[in-house]
Design an enzyme around this catalytic site. Structure first.
Site, short mmCIF file in Angstrom:
data_model
loop_
_atom_site.label_atom_id
_atom_site.label_comp_id
_atom_site.label_asym_id
_atom_site.label_seq_id
_atom_site.Cartn_x
_atom_site.Cartn_y
_atom_site.Cartn_z
N ALA A 29 0.87 -1.27 0.12
CA ALA A 29 -0.01 0.03 0.13
C ALA A 29 0.89 1.29 -0.07
CB ALA A 29 -0.94 -0.10 1.28
N PHE A 40 -5.22 1.48 4.27
CA PHE A 40 -6.00 1.29 5.17
C PHE A 40 -5.68 0.80 6.72
CE2 PHE A 40 -6.24 -3.17 3.33
CZ PHE A 40 -6.21 -3.94 4.53
N ARG A 41 -4.52 0.39 6.79
CA ARG A 41 -3.85 -0.08 7.94
C ARG A 41 -3.70 1.10 8.96
NH1 ARG A 41 -2.22 -4.00 4.90
NH2 ARG A 41 -0.37 -2.59 4.66
N ASP A 110 -5.16 -1.64 -7.07
CA ASP A 110 -5.30 -0.38 -7.51
C ASP A 110 -5.11 -0.22 -9.01
OD1 ASP A 110 -2.72 0.17 -7.40
OD2 ASP A 110 -2.73 1.05 -5.53
N HIS A 125 -3.28 -10.27 -4.81
CA HIS A 125 -4.53 -10.07 -4.34
C HIS A 125 -5.77 -9.59 -5.31
CE1 HIS A 125 -2.56 -9.04 -0.06
NE2 HIS A 125 -2.63 -10.33 -0.36
N GLY A 226 8.35 3.17 8.27
CA GLY A 226 7.81 2.61 9.57
C GLY A 226 8.47 1.38 9.77
N ASP A 241 10.96 9.30 1.92
CA ASP A 241 10.03 9.54 0.97
C ASP A 241 10.08 8.46 -0.41
OD1 ASP A 241 8.26 12.26 -0.86
OD2 ASP A 241 8.96 10.55 -1.74
N VAL A 242 9.26 7.59 -0.52
CA VAL A 242 9.34 6.53 -1.28
C VAL A 242 9.80 6.97 -2.89
CG1 VAL A 242 6.96 6.19 -1.87
CG2 VAL A 242 8.60 4.14 -2.07
#
Ligand code: ZN
Length: 253
Positions: A29, A40-41, A110, A125, A226, A241-242
């Protein structure tokens, strides 16, 4: 959270990738957050705040109460509407085009990797691209599903045969598609470097892929804000920052 790129670590990752025969990305995500799609987590992100996703996005909920399921999932479709791939998605397209990335295994539904132009993509998924009828097997593209959702008096898109449709995503309580899973394991086993991007690496069975790579002698890089269970064992951990990190990586390769 930091937007400053740790160039020393990015260079270490680039040097691992220069030596590698096979590099595979595993994305979650976090790579779509810069596109405005909430994880959503994360607490306080609206859509999932007042519902328990494990209850409402469960295959049993779809079976028992399609109206309630689609009330929720129709909102989810809307959340994803109009969202565009970001620089991190595009960086992976650039790496693949340069022969530096073999494949992307994604937990995301997505469609943003595909829309960015990534070619070898394993959506473990599933994806919101289509919805299907479990009764007769018919499949409908997302535009048609949206139309049927809007036209329905009870906001449940139905098949021509009259049965409710199910989005072709893996709901809670459903098995992951076996073919996609086998391909993901084979890619992880063959990878000299597994780039874990924007994934908390906590959702099984995908969370096992870094172990598969390590057991076959490959290195694991974690590019995720995180903590993850792999931070201590990762060859490189990037926490900023990805988009900036992956763009810096592309510039070095
Ligand atoms: Zn049908």
């Amino acid at each position: 959270m930091s937007s400053v790129v740790d160039f020393e670590r990015v260079e270490r990752l680039a040097s691992l990738m220069r030596e590698a025969q096979s590099v595979v990305a595993l994305t979650g995500a976090g790579i779509s957050v810069p596109s405005g799609i909430p994880d959503f987590r994360s607490p306080g992100t609206g859509l999932w705040e007042n519902v328990n996703p494990i209850e409402v996005a469960h295959i049993d909920a779809w079976r028992a109460d399609p109206e309630r399921f689609w009330h929720f999932y129709g909102n989810r479709f809307q959340t994803l509407e109009g969202k565009e791939p970001n620089g991190a998605h595009r960086a992976l397209v650039a790496l693949e085009a340069r022969g530096k990335l073999d494949a992307i295994i994604t937990q995301n539904i997505d469609r943003l990797h595909r829309r960015a132009g990534s070619r070898r993509l394993i959506e473990v998924h599933g994806s919101i691209d289509t919805s299907s009828c479990l009764a007769c097997g018919a499949t409908y593209p997302i535009g048609e599903v949206r139309r049927r959702l809007e036209d329905s008096d009870i906001s449940v898109p139905t098949c021509d045969c009259g049965e409710p449709l199910k989005p072709d995503v893996v709901l809670f309580g459903e098995w992951l598609p076996q073919g996609a899973l086998e391909e993901a394991y084979a890619l992880a086993a063959g990878a000299d470097v597994l780039l874990c991007i924007g994934s908390s690496l906590e959702v099984h069975p995908i969370a096992q892929l870094p172990s598969v790579t390590r057991q076959t002698g490959g290195a694991v890089a974690v590019i995720t804000q995180g903590a993850t269970p792999w931070d201590a064992r990762a060859a490189v951990k990037l926490d900023g920052d990805v988009v900036a990190e992956l763009e810096a990586l592309v510039a070095l390769l």
